[in-house]
Design a protein around this motif. Structure first.
Motif, mmCIF file in Angstrom:
data_model
loop_
_atom_site.group_PDB
_atom_site.id
_atom_site.type_symbol
_atom_site.label_atom_id
_atom_site.label_comp_id
_atom_site.label_asym_id
_atom_site.label_seq_id
_atom_site.Cartn_x
_atom_site.Cartn_y
_atom_site.Cartn_z
ATOM 1 N N SER A 67 6.409 45.609 0.248
ATOM 2 C CA SER A 67 7.505 44.634 0.278
ATOM 3 C C SER A 67 8.637 45.132 1.162
ATOM 4 C CB SER A 67 8.035 44.392 -1.132
ATOM 5 O OG SER A 67 8.869 45.464 -1.541
ATOM 6 N N TRP A 68 9.685 44.312 1.248
ATOM 7 C CA TRP A 68 10.888 44.668 2.002
ATOM 8 C C TRP A 68 11.563 45.908 1.426
ATOM 9 C CZ3 TRP A 68 15.010 44.906 -1.193
ATOM 10 C CH2 TRP A 68 14.995 44.142 -2.352
ATOM 11 N N TYR A 69 11.302 46.204 0.182
ATOM 12 C CA TYR A 69 11.924 47.330 -0.519
ATOM 13 C C TYR A 69 11.254 48.669 -0.210
ATOM 14 C CZ TYR A 69 13.486 50.132 -4.518
ATOM 15 O OH TYR A 69 14.009 51.109 -5.311
ATOM 16 N N ASN A 70 9.970 48.637 0.155
ATOM 17 C CA ASN A 70 9.169 49.854 0.308
ATOM 18 C C ASN A 70 9.093 50.352 1.746
ATOM 19 O OD1 ASN A 70 7.508 47.983 -1.880
ATOM 20 N ND2 ASN A 70 7.937 50.061 -2.545
ATOM 21 N N GLY A 71 8.733 51.623 1.878
ATOM 22 C CA GLY A 71 8.476 52.197 3.186
ATOM 23 C C GLY A 71 7.188 51.665 3.784
ATOM 24 N N ASP A 120 4.175 48.703 13.114
ATOM 25 C CA ASP A 120 4.727 47.874 14.181
ATOM 26 C C ASP A 120 5.654 46.839 13.547
ATOM 27 O OD1 ASP A 120 5.242 46.020 16.167
ATOM 28 O OD2 ASP A 120 3.184 45.976 16.901
ATOM 29 N N ASP A 121 6.922 46.869 13.881
ATOM 30 C CA ASP A 121 7.911 45.970 13.285
ATOM 31 C C ASP A 121 7.643 44.492 13.540
ATOM 32 O OD1 ASP A 121 9.235 48.152 12.303
ATOM 33 O OD2 ASP A 121 11.057 47.851 13.473
ATOM 34 N N SER A 122 6.761 44.157 14.454
ATOM 35 C CA SER A 122 6.515 42.747 14.751
ATOM 36 C C SER A 122 5.585 42.072 13.735
ATOM 37 C CB SER A 122 5.958 42.577 16.166
ATOM 38 O OG SER A 122 4.730 43.253 16.303
ATOM 39 N N TYR A 123 5.039 42.831 12.759
ATOM 40 C CA TYR A 123 4.086 42.263 11.804
ATOM 41 C C TYR A 123 4.548 42.238 10.351
ATOM 42 C CZ TYR A 123 0.705 42.162 15.531
ATOM 43 O OH TYR A 123 0.065 41.866 16.705
ATOM 44 N N ALA A 124 5.553 42.994 9.979
ATOM 45 C CA ALA A 124 5.889 43.075 8.555
ATOM 46 C C ALA A 124 7.357 43.427 8.334
ATOM 47 C CB ALA A 124 5.015 44.112 7.867
ATOM 48 N N TRP A 125 7.906 42.909 7.228
ATOM 49 C CA TRP A 125 9.223 43.312 6.752
ATOM 50 C C TRP A 125 9.026 44.456 5.761
ATOM 51 C CZ3 TRP A 125 12.956 41.353 9.479
ATOM 52 C CH2 TRP A 125 12.862 40.065 9.993
ATOM 53 N N TYR A 126 9.783 45.519 5.911
ATOM 54 C CA TYR A 126 9.719 46.673 5.013
ATOM 55 C C TYR A 126 11.094 47.322 5.012
ATOM 56 C CZ TYR A 126 9.156 49.456 9.270
ATOM 57 O OH TYR A 126 9.342 50.035 10.492
ATOM 58 N N SER A 127 11.267 48.409 4.290
ATOM 59 C CA SER A 127 12.601 48.998 4.134
ATOM 60 C C SER A 127 13.264 49.364 5.460
ATOM 61 C CB SER A 127 12.542 50.226 3.218
ATOM 62 O OG SER A 127 11.721 51.230 3.790
ATOM 63 N N GLY A 128 12.479 49.645 6.476
ATOM 64 C CA GLY A 128 13.038 50.057 7.768
ATOM 65 C C GLY A 128 13.580 48.930 8.628
ATOM 66 N N ASN A 129 13.281 47.655 8.290
ATOM 67 C CA ASN A 129 13.747 46.563 9.146
ATOM 68 C C ASN A 129 14.172 45.297 8.390
ATOM 69 O OD1 ASN A 129 11.348 45.374 8.349
ATOM 70 N ND2 ASN A 129 10.482 45.224 10.395
ATOM 71 N N SER A 130 14.182 45.317 7.079
ATOM 72 C CA SER A 130 14.402 44.101 6.286
ATOM 73 C C SER A 130 15.844 43.827 5.886
ATOM 74 C CB SER A 130 13.579 44.174 5.004
ATOM 75 O OG SER A 130 14.114 45.172 4.144
#
Length: 97
Positions: A70-74, A2-12
């Motif tokens: 992290s923001w770098y990972n899937g 769920d994009d509302s909880y974490a920054w990752y490669s798909g939304n960062s």
């Protein structure tokens, strides 16, 4: 994820973000998954397969653990149960404290 909880490669947009821009987890803590990996206290060791509550690792070693993705990972890395290990001197823009 769920994009509302974490920054990752798909939304960062491939960068670290200010803390508190996403929703907190069930314990009210922000950014415990994604954004930057978090170092943990434990040194690298194999865990026993026996049932344990809050097991302690060894008191010394060569590699410390980090977890959370992290923001770098899937999104598959965004779990506190997913851990990796590196020398405490290791530095990377996707690794926090």
């Amino acid at each position: 994820m769920d994009d509302s909880y974490a920054w990752y490669s798909g939304n960062s947009s491939s960068k670290t973000h200010a803390v508190g821009k996403k929703q907190p987890n069930a314990w009210g803590l922000y950014d415990m998954s994604g954004n930057v990996w978090e170092w943990v206290y434990d040194w690298k060791a194999s865990y026993s397969s026996a049932t344990q509550t809050d097991p302690s690792g060894p008191t010394s070693g060569s590699y410390r653990g980090y977890r959370g993705g992290s923001w770098y990972n899937g999104s598959g890395y965004l779990r506190s149960a997913y851990r990796d290990y590196y020398s405490p001197s290791f530095r990377r823009s996707s690794l926090g404290f």
